[in-house]
Design a protein around this motif. Structure first.
Motif, PDB file in Angstrom:
ATOM      1  N   LEU A 127      39.687   2.436 -11.898  1.00 20.02           N
ATOM      2  CA  LEU A 127      38.627   1.520 -11.602  1.00 20.02           C
ATOM      3  C   LEU A 127      37.758   1.979 -10.438  1.00 20.02           C
ATOM      4  O   LEU A 127      36.528   1.696 -10.706  1.00 20.02           O
ATOM      5  N   ASN A 128      38.273   2.604  -9.643  1.00 23.89           N
ATOM      6  CA  ASN A 128      37.417   2.930  -8.428  1.00 23.89           C
ATOM      7  C   ASN A 128      38.068   4.366  -7.819  1.00 23.89           C
ATOM      8  O   ASN A 128      39.602   4.068  -7.714  1.00 23.89           O
ATOM      9  N   VAL A 129      37.444   5.052  -7.095  1.00 28.41           N
ATOM     10  CA  VAL A 129      38.090   6.253  -6.578  1.00 28.41           C
ATOM     11  C   VAL A 129      37.403   6.426  -4.935  1.00 28.41           C
ATOM     12  O   VAL A 129      36.077   6.365  -5.035  1.00 28.41           O
ATOM     13  N   ASP A 130      38.079   6.109  -3.968  1.00 29.46           N
ATOM     14  CA  ASP A 130      37.620   5.787  -2.495  1.00 29.46           C
ATOM     15  C   ASP A 130      37.927   7.290  -1.837  1.00 29.46           C
ATOM     16  O   ASP A 130      39.118   7.349  -1.172  1.00 29.46           O
ATOM     17  N   PRO A 131      37.198   8.132  -1.895  1.00 32.68           N
ATOM     18  CA  PRO A 131      37.662   9.506  -1.255  1.00 32.68           C
ATOM     19  C   PRO A 131      37.600   9.378   0.358  1.00 32.68           C
ATOM     20  O   PRO A 131      38.596  10.141   1.236  1.00 32.68           O
ATOM     21  N   ASP A 132      36.885   8.644   1.013  1.00 30.97           N
ATOM     22  CA  ASP A 132      36.729   8.446   2.282  1.00 30.97           C
ATOM     23  C   ASP A 132      38.386   7.812   2.809  1.00 30.97           C
ATOM     24  O   ASP A 132      38.747   8.073   3.973  1.00 30.97           O
ATOM     25  N   ARG A 133      38.548   6.844   2.063  1.00 32.78           N
ATOM     26  CA  ARG A 133      39.989   6.254   2.426  1.00 32.78           C
ATOM     27  C   ARG A 133      41.076   6.659   1.926  1.00 32.78           C
ATOM     28  O   ARG A 133      42.229   6.387   2.040  1.00 32.78           O
ATOM     29  N   LYS A 134      40.934   7.887   0.959  1.00 34.47           N
ATOM     30  CA  LYS A 134      41.812   8.508   0.001  1.00 34.47           C
ATOM     31  C   LYS A 134      42.504   7.331  -0.716  1.00 34.47           C
ATOM     32  O   LYS A 134      44.008   7.198  -0.643  1.00 34.47           O
ATOM     33  N   MET A 135      41.991   6.475  -1.511  1.00 37.21           N
ATOM     34  CA  MET A 135      42.636   5.353  -2.322  1.00 37.21           C
ATOM     35  C   MET A 135      42.193   5.593  -3.706  1.00 37.21           C
ATOM     36  O   MET A 135      40.749   5.757  -3.992  1.00 37.21           O
ATOM     37  N   ILE A 136      42.893   5.161  -4.647  1.00 36.23           N
ATOM     38  CA  ILE A 136      42.689   5.267  -6.043  1.00 36.23           C
ATOM     39  C   ILE A 136      43.040   4.035  -6.458  1.00 36.23           C
ATOM     40  O   ILE A 136      44.104   3.469  -6.329  1.00 36.23           O
ATOM     41  N   TRP A 137      41.991   3.206  -7.090  1.00 29.45           N
ATOM     42  CA  TRP A 137      42.309   1.954  -7.723  1.00 29.45           C
ATOM     43  C   TRP A 137      42.422   2.073  -9.024  1.00 29.45           C
ATOM     44  O   TRP A 137      41.554   2.517 -10.017  1.00 29.45           O
ATOM     45  N   LEU A 138      43.645   1.870  -9.843  1.00 25.19           N
ATOM     46  CA  LEU A 138      44.251   1.854 -11.082  1.00 25.19           C
ATOM     47  C   LEU A 138      44.313   0.321 -11.791  1.00 25.19           C
ATOM     48  O   LEU A 138      44.303  -0.287 -10.945  1.00 25.19           O
ATOM     49  N   LYS A 139      43.914   0.390 -13.074  1.00 27.59           N
ATOM     50  CA  LYS A 139      43.794  -0.725 -13.581  1.00 27.59           C
ATOM     51  C   LYS A 139      45.148  -1.385 -13.626  1.00 27.59           C
ATOM     52  O   LYS A 139      46.238  -0.656 -14.203  1.00 27.59           O
ATOM     53  N   GLU A 140      45.248  -2.585 -13.465  1.00 25.34           N
ATOM     54  CA  GLU A 140      46.520  -3.424 -13.521  1.00 25.34           C
ATOM     55  C   GLU A 140      46.850  -3.531 -14.863  1.00 25.34           C
ATOM     56  O   GLU A 140      46.102  -3.884 -15.750  1.00 25.34           O
ATOM     57  N   PRO A 141      48.184  -3.778 -15.421  1.00 31.81           N
ATOM     58  CA  PRO A 141      48.588  -4.229 -16.673  1.00 31.81           C
ATOM     59  C   PRO A 141      48.154  -5.849 -16.924  1.00 31.81           C
ATOM     60  O   PRO A 141      47.950  -6.432 -16.135  1.00 31.81           O
ATOM     61  N   PRO A 142      47.563  -5.709 -18.259  1.00 36.64           N
ATOM     62  CA  PRO A 142      46.919  -7.077 -18.568  1.00 36.64           C
ATOM     63  C   PRO A 142      47.846  -8.348 -18.318  1.00 36.64           C
ATOM     64  O   PRO A 142      47.215  -9.444 -18.142  1.00 36.64           O
ATOM     65  N   LEU A 211      49.672  -8.985   3.500  1.00 36.70           N
ATOM     66  CA  LEU A 211      48.400  -9.540   3.032  1.00 36.70           C
ATOM     67  C   LEU A 211      47.185  -9.223   3.654  1.00 36.70           C
ATOM     68  O   LEU A 211      47.080  -9.543   5.091  1.00 36.70           O
ATOM     69  N   ALA A 212      46.149  -8.867   3.180  1.00 34.57           N
ATOM     70  CA  ALA A 212      45.043  -8.574   3.904  1.00 34.57           C
ATOM     71  C   ALA A 212      43.651  -8.580   2.961  1.00 34.57           C
ATOM     72  O   ALA A 212      43.756  -8.524   1.619  1.00 34.57           O
ATOM     73  N   ILE A 213      42.459  -8.840   3.543  1.00 31.18           N
ATOM     74  CA  ILE A 213      41.212  -8.708   2.966  1.00 31.18           C
ATOM     75  C   ILE A 213      40.644  -7.482   2.862  1.00 31.18           C
ATOM     76  O   ILE A 213      40.812  -6.834   3.667  1.00 31.18           O
ATOM     77  N   ASP A 214      40.019  -7.110   1.611  1.00 26.94           N
ATOM     78  CA  ASP A 214      39.272  -5.764   1.521  1.00 26.94           C
ATOM     79  C   ASP A 214      38.054  -5.924   0.939  1.00 26.94           C
ATOM     80  O   ASP A 214      37.782  -6.814   0.189  1.00 26.94           O
ATOM     81  N   SER A 215      37.083  -5.201   1.302  1.00 25.26           N
ATOM     82  CA  SER A 215      35.686  -5.292   1.004  1.00 25.26           C
ATOM     83  C   SER A 215      35.372  -4.182  -0.007  1.00 25.26           C
ATOM     84  O   SER A 215      35.599  -2.965   0.307  1.00 25.26           O
ATOM     85  N   ILE A 216      34.962  -4.646  -1.297  1.00 25.17           N
ATOM     86  CA  ILE A 216      34.747  -3.839  -2.347  1.00 25.17           C
ATOM     87  C   ILE A 216      33.222  -4.201  -3.003  1.00 25.17           C
ATOM     88  O   ILE A 216      33.522  -5.135  -3.497  1.00 25.17           O
ATOM     89  N   ASP A 217      32.333  -3.132  -3.004  1.00 19.79           N
ATOM     90  CA  ASP A 217      31.067  -3.335  -3.760  1.00 19.79           C
ATOM     91  C   ASP A 217      30.423  -4.777  -3.468  1.00 19.79           C
ATOM     92  O   ASP A 217      30.106  -5.476  -4.203  1.00 19.79           O
ATOM     93  N   GLY A 218      30.462  -5.242  -2.023  1.00 16.68           N
ATOM     94  CA  GLY A 218      29.898  -6.267  -1.708  1.00 16.68           C
ATOM     95  C   GLY A 218      30.729  -7.602  -1.841  1.00 16.68           C
ATOM     96  O   GLY A 218      30.101  -8.610  -1.665  1.00 16.68           O
ATOM     97  N   PHE A 219      32.080  -7.510  -2.040  1.00 21.52           N
ATOM     98  CA  PHE A 219      32.738  -8.837  -2.323  1.00 21.52           C
ATOM     99  C   PHE A 219      34.121  -8.615  -1.499  1.00 21.52           C
ATOM    100  O   PHE A 219      34.594  -7.524  -1.100  1.00 21.52           O
ATOM    101  N   TYR A 220      34.549  -9.832  -1.004  1.00 24.43           N
ATOM    102  CA  TYR A 220      35.872  -9.845  -0.315  1.00 24.43           C
ATOM    103  C   TYR A 220      37.046 -10.128  -1.572  1.00 24.43           C
ATOM    104  O   TYR A 220      36.532 -11.054  -2.377  1.00 24.43           O
ATOM    105  N   LYS A 221      38.187  -9.388  -1.371  1.00 18.41           N
ATOM    106  CA  LYS A 221      39.125  -9.650  -2.350  1.00 18.41           C
ATOM    107  C   LYS A 221      40.605  -9.670  -1.356  1.00 18.41           C
ATOM    108  O   LYS A 221      40.473  -8.957  -0.554  1.00 18.41           O
ATOM    109  N   LEU A 222      41.469 -10.609  -2.007  1.00 20.16           N
ATOM    110  CA  LEU A 222      42.783 -10.760  -0.913  1.00 20.16           C
ATOM    111  C   LEU A 222      43.870  -9.611  -1.704  1.00 20.16           C
ATOM    112  O   LEU A 222      44.037 -10.049  -2.916  1.00 20.16           O
ATOM    113  N   PHE A 223      44.424  -8.685  -1.072  1.00 21.00           N
ATOM    114  CA  PHE A 223      45.388  -7.919  -1.573  1.00 21.00           C
ATOM    115  C   PHE A 223      46.627  -8.020  -1.070  1.00 21.00           C
ATOM    116  O   PHE A 223      46.847  -8.615   0.367  1.00 21.00           O
TER     117      PHE A 223
END
Length: 290
Positions: A127-142, A211-223
């Protein structure tokens, strides 16, 4: 009834809950703030504590049901959040903790299926690759669906109407994102015990899960961040696959627009509080300086 429910519930058979006039006045003042969209996290926290005893009593009959209605699930979430506010040291059970646990297990099953010897071309949807934070976002199981924060908001309004006789649903839904931001801020930074066997507060101060909030593409999400999760163990056992100590799973499906607010980083969570700025806009304020 869990420990958090028992500690200071003031309602028991034959003993009705008593709210002082001063306390009741504070609650109505908070509800008035909700009506006028001048509330912040303090007012949401106060109202959650105000409805906590009622929610514990009303949700007890279906607390162990497997299939819940939207309202029942919402009331159980309100119960869990209100208990966390009253006793922030307790967050070792409940629906919010169960969601990342289920996602972790489902994700491992998906990975094992895609990397089966009979599948010569395993694929992963990024879904997204963030090289600065060394994070890879994989699509979760439906099938690994997150919680719906709107179920929490609806149950919150129902509890307010039941306890204080004030129906505010139609009015407050016009700016429901502000209510959701307060809920996210309340849960942000919460540590919880995880099944990895680590102590609640490790050397890094996070413990087995948080639990923590993260900013992705101008939105807050809780992870939810999980240390030594089953997914982490799966990746670490296979050469050539990315390996990170922490895994992150989305807790609630809804995202909230940042509106120019503070950028959040789930890998470096700092304490925040949802407060109004001089222009009356609700924003996340950094409290790390306190």
């Amino acid at each position: 009834m869990c420990d958090a429910d028992q500690k200071d519930s003031t309602e028991s058979p034959g003993r009705p809950r008593i709210i002082s006039f001063k306390h009741l006045g504070t609650m109505y003042a908070c509800i008035d703030r909700l009506h006028r969209d001048t509330f912040d996290e303090y007012h949401i926290r106060s109202l959650l504590l105000g409805v906590r005893a009622w929610v514990i009593k009303e949700s007890e009959p279906f607390r162990h049901k497997e299939k819940l209605s939207d309202i029942e699930r919402g009331l159980l979430l309100i119960r869990e959040i209100a208990n966390y506010i009253a006793h922030p040291e307790i967050l070792d059970r409940g629906v919010i903790r169960q969601i990342p646990l289920a996602k972790d297990r489902q994700f491992v099953r998906l990975l094992e299926k895609r990397n089966h010897p009979k599948n010569p071309n395993p694929t992963f949807e990024y879904l997204n690759v963030d090289p600065d934070r060394k994070m890879i976002w994989l699509k979760e199981p439906p099938e690994a669906k997150g919680l719906l924060i709107l179920e929490v908001v609806n149950a919150f309004f129902i509890a307010i109407a039941a306890v204080f006789g004030r129906v505010i649903f139609e009015v407050v839904m016009k700016y429901v994102e502000n209510v959701v931001l307060c809920f996210y801020s309340i849960l942000h930074g919460a540590n919880f015990e995880w099944e990895c066997g680590l102590e609640k507060n490790g050397e890094d101060g996070m413990g087995g899960g948080f639990l923590a909030i993260d900013s992705i593409d101008g939105f807050y999400k809780l992870f939810a961040g999980l240390k030594n999760s089953k997914t982490s163990q799966y990746f670490e056992s296979r050469s050539g696959m990315p390996s990170y100590e922490w895994r992150y799973f989305r807790v609630f499906n809804e995202r909230i627009r940042m509106h120019g607010g503070r950028k959040m980083d789930i890998k470096n969570p700092s304490p925040v509080y949802a407060l109004r700025d001089p222009e009356g806009i609700l924003r996340l304020v950094d409290l790390s300086w306190i």
